[in-house]
Design a protein around this motif. Sequence first.
Motif, PDB file in Angstrom:
ATOM      1  N   ILE A 293       8.957  19.985  75.531  1.00 11.81           N
ATOM      2  CA  ILE A 293       9.991  19.072  76.022  1.00 11.81           C
ATOM      3  C   ILE A 293      10.310  19.407  77.472  1.00 11.81           C
ATOM      4  CG2 ILE A 293      12.357  18.260  75.739  1.00 11.81           C
ATOM      5  CD1 ILE A 293      12.143  18.779  72.799  1.00 11.81           C
TER       6      ILE A 293
ATOM      7  N   GLY B 199       8.171  16.600  78.969  1.00 10.83           N
ATOM      8  CA  GLY B 199       9.020  15.556  78.401  1.00 10.83           C
ATOM      9  C   GLY B 199       9.322  14.437  79.378  1.00 10.83           C
TER      10      GLY B 199
ATOM     11  N   ARG C 204      14.473  15.903  80.875  1.00  7.72           N
ATOM     12  CA  ARG C 204      13.801  16.794  79.932  1.00  7.72           C
ATOM     13  C   ARG C 204      14.368  18.204  79.876  1.00  7.72           C
ATOM     14  NH1 ARG C 204      10.311  16.562  84.479  1.00  7.72           N
ATOM     15  NH2 ARG C 204       9.776  18.667  85.133  1.00  7.72           N
TER      16      ARG C 204
ATOM     17  N   SER D  17      12.701  12.355  74.293  1.00  7.35           N
ATOM     18  CA  SER D  17      12.163  12.999  75.477  1.00  7.35           C
ATOM     19  C   SER D  17      10.826  13.679  75.218  1.00  7.35           C
ATOM     20  CB  SER D  17      13.190  14.015  75.986  1.00  7.35           C
ATOM     21  OG  SER D  17      12.658  14.737  77.040  1.00  7.35           O
ATOM     22  N   ALA D  18      10.623  14.171  74.005  1.00  2.00           N
ATOM     23  CA  ALA D  18       9.428  14.978  73.736  1.00  2.00           C
ATOM     24  C   ALA D  18       8.160  14.141  73.840  1.00  2.00           C
ATOM     25  CB  ALA D  18       9.527  15.589  72.354  1.00  2.00           C
TER      26      ALA D  18
END
Lengths: 471, 477
Positions: A138, A142, A146, A220-221
Motif C-alpha cells: 500500500i 498504492g 497511500r 488504495s492497495a
Amino acid sequence: MLTLALILIPLLAVAAIFFGDAANARKIALIAAAANIAVAIAALSAGCSGFNLNVLSDPNINLALSVDSGISMVMLLLSVIVTLAAVFSGSCPEGREKLWFTSTLLISAGAIGAFISTDLFFFFAFHELALIPTFLMIGILGRGDRKEVAWKTTIYLAFGSIVLLAGLLMIADQLGSFDMTQLKPVESHQNEIALLLIIGFGTLVSLFPFHSWAAPAYASAPAPVSMLHAGVLKKFGLYGLIVVGYEVVPDGMAHWLPLLLVLLLCNIIWVGLVTINQKRLDLMLGNSSVMHMGYIFLAIAALVDNGSSFATQAAVLLMFAHGISIAMSFCLADRIEAKTGTLEINQLGGLAKNAPSLAFLFGLVGMASIGLPGLANFAGEIMVFFSGFEGWEPADGLGPLQITTIIAIWGVVISAVYMLRAFRNIFQGETVNRTEKVNCLSRDEKIPAILLGLILLIVGIYPQAILQFLN
Amino acid sequence: MNSYLLEFLVVAIGVIMLLWEAFASPKNKSKLALIGAGGLTIVLVILILARNCEAWTAVPDWLSRFYTTGGYSLFFKSFALISTILVLLMSYDFRSILNKYTSTDNTDSNTGEFYTLPIFACAGLMWMASATDLVSIFVSLELVTITFYVMVAYMRRNVGSLEAGVKYLILGALSTGFLVYGIAWLYGAIGTTDLAKIATMELTSSYPLLFGLSLIIISLGFKVGAVPMQLWIPDVYQGAPTPITAFLSIASKAAGFGVAIVILQPFLASDSIGGNVQLILYIMAAATLLYGNLSALAQTNFKRLLAYSSIAHAGFLLLALSVSDFQTIKFYLATYLIMTFAGFFILNLIRVQDNSDEIDGFDGLGKRNPNLALALTITMAAMAGVPLTAGFWGKLFVFKSILTEPLPWPVIVIAFVAAAAGFYYYFKVIRAIYWHKPANDKPLIIPCISKYAIIILTVAIVVIGVYPIAIECLIGG
C-alpha cells in the motif's frame, strides 16, 4: 507432508523471486499458485495426515498443520483460488516485479498458514506474516493517499492483533495448551476473554466501530493485495470467532450477544448507507465489503444464540462466496481504472459498448454481491437469514436475534441500490470522453475474472459443493 | 586448570595486547581488534567445551565465598564473550570514523587502547556473572563501568562523544554511590553481604532492609536503563562510538540483569518482603515501558531510536524479573543480542559510508541495496515483535508469565500498549527504506566482516522465530 507443502511452495517461490531475475517473477508466482491449487485439491480429496513439528517444549508449541476440519478445507480452497486470480490480476509497475509478487505470495502464505494451523500460536503468527507486505504494497505502490492509508491500516491491524494476542494467551493459560484440536470451554473469565476476542478479531474483520481502516485500504492497495486481503485474509477473524471464540468462550460470547447484534447492524445499515454515498468505485467496493461482514457476524450471532450447525454452514458458505465475489470485483475495478484512468463513477459511462465482456463480468459479480439467486452469495445470505430463525417458534415472540435478522434483510435493498446505480452509471448510456477509446479485456485479463465467476456460478447452483465439507 | 582462570586468561589477553600496542607501528593498530576477537573466541570455545567437566567447574575454598560456577553464570559469561567478540569485529569496520576523530592525520596511531578496553570490560562482565557476594559484585561492576567511561568518550575530537562521556561519568558515579550506600544499609540490616547466606536466612521485613534494597534496585536501574535512571541513555548512546553503543546496550544491560537476578532472587523468593520487591519492580517496569515507547515515537535519529528501544526492552525484562521468570530473561536477552547486533552492524555500515545515523540515512535503501534492506526489515520486524521472528518469543513469554502470575491489570495493559506502540516506530524505519527516494546513488560497499555478521544474525532471527527450540538448546533449559 502435503499440508506443509501448501506453505512451503509460496515461501520457496518468494525466495526464488527475491534472489532471482525480475523477468521471471510473474512466471514463478503463477507456477507456485497453480501448484498450490493442485496440492490443495490433492490434500482435500485424498485426505492427508497432518504435519507436526515441536518448536518449543515449555510452553508446548508445535508447528501443527492439518486440514481435517471442514471450515479449514473451505478456507484453504478459497485461499488458493483467490491467490491464483490475484497473481494474474493488476498491472505491476515496471521494475517492481520482485516486490509485487513476493508480497502477493507472502500474504497468501500467511493466509493459508493461518487457516490450516492447529496450534493457537501459529494460527496467530501466520496471519501476522501478511502485515509487512501489506504495509509495503500500500505504502509504495498504492493509489491516492497511500502513505496515510498504509499507516492507518498497519496501526489498526497491529492494535487488533495485540488485543487478540492477549485473549489467546489467556485462553492458552487456562487450557494449559496451545493445541486447537483440544479446545474446550474455559472455566473463568469467559466474559473478559470473549470481549478481547470480539475486539481483536473484530478489528481484523472491520467490525463497526473498528472498520474505518478497511475501505481506504482496499481502495488504495494494488489489486492483488485488495483481492487477497478483502477476499481471504479478512475471513481470518470470522474463522477465529467460529473456531476458537465459540468453542472456548460460548458463555462469554452469549454475554456480549446484544452488543454484537448492535454492532453488526451498524455494519450492515450504517456502513451500507455510507456505501450508497460513495463517489468512487473502489471506495464503494471497499465499503460494501465492510458492510457484508455484518451478515457473517449475524450468522455467528445465530450460532452463539441457538448453537445450530446450520449457522456455521451459513457463515462458512457466505465467507467463501463473499471472498470470491469481492476478489472478482476488485480485479475488475482495477481493469476499469487501467482502461479509463479513473474510478470516479460520474466520469464514466457507456463502457459496455466498447468493453462488453468487462460489462458482463462486472454485472455478474454485481448481481452476485446483491444476492441474486443462482449465484453463490445468495445461497449464503439466505442461509444466514434462515439461521436467525433456526429453532424459533412463533409462540416465542420475536427475540433480539430475530429482530436483528429482520432489519438486516433490508441490507439487501441497500446493496441493490448502490450496485445497480454504479453499474448503470459506468456501463450504460452514451460513451463519454474517458470510455470512447477503450479496448475490451484481453485474454490474460479475462482469466482471473472468468475463473472466479465460474466458481460463483457453480457454488450458486450447487452449494453442496462447499457444504459437503461441513457435514 | 579451573574455570575461574578464564577471567585471568581474558585479562592476560588484554595486557598482552596493551604491551604489543605500546611497541607496534602506528599503521596497524586496528588489527588489534581482530587479535582480540580471536583470543576471546578461544576462551569461548574452552568455556563451552569444558562446561560439564567436574574438575573444571569446581571452585577452591578460598574463592567460593565470592565466586560460583553454578546458576546462570555460564549463560552470562558466554553472553559477555559473544558480545565482546562482535563488538571488536564491529570496531574493526568502524575504524575510519574512529581514526578521523582521534588523530589529526586519519591514521590509527591513537586507537590502540580502543580495541583493548573491551577485553577488560569483558573480564569484568565475566566476573560479574560469577559473583556471589555483594562486594565482589561491586568490584566487578566498577571494572566494567570504568572501562566504559573511557570507551564512551574515546573519540576525543568529537564533541558528541565527549559530552556523552561526561554525562555517563557523572550519572555513573551517582549510581555507584547509590549502590554502595544500598549495600551498606543491607549489611546493616541483615549482617552479611554473602548472597548464598542470605538465600538461607529467614528474612523479616524492615525499613532499613527495604531502603537498602531500593537503593540497590535504583542503581541497577542505571545499568539496565530503567526509569528513574534512564535519562543518560539517549545522549550517551547517540554520542558514543557506534560499537560501544552496541556494547552498552547489549552486554552492559545483560550484565545488569544478571546481577539483578543474583541479588534479588533471595528477596523475591522471601515471603515477608517478596511482595514489596515485586511491587517496586513492576512499577519501575511499567514506567520504563511507557517512557521508552512513548519517547521513541518521535525520534528521527536511528541511534536515539535504538536507545529508546533499549529502554523499552528493559521494561519487558523488568516485568519478567518481577515475576521471577528468570528463564524468560535469559531467552529474551539471547534474542535481544541477536537482533540488536544485527541493527547496530547495519547502522555501523551506514555511519561509516554515508556519515549519518539519522533514520533519513536509510532512505531508499531498498533501491540501493535490496539485500541489506531485507536484512534491516527483518531486524526491525523482530524488534517490533512480529511473529515468526526471534523478537516475538521473548515478548510472548513475558506476556504469558505476567498473565499467569497475574500482575495487576493496569500493568498488563501498559505492557500490551507498549508492544503495540513498538510497531509504529520500528515501521518508521521500514518506511524510510522502501518509501523514500535515496538521497544519493552511491553504491554501498559492505566490508567482509559486516557482511557475514549481518547474514548470520539475520538468518538466526528467522530460524529462531520459526524454531525457538534451537536457542533453548543453546542457552540450556
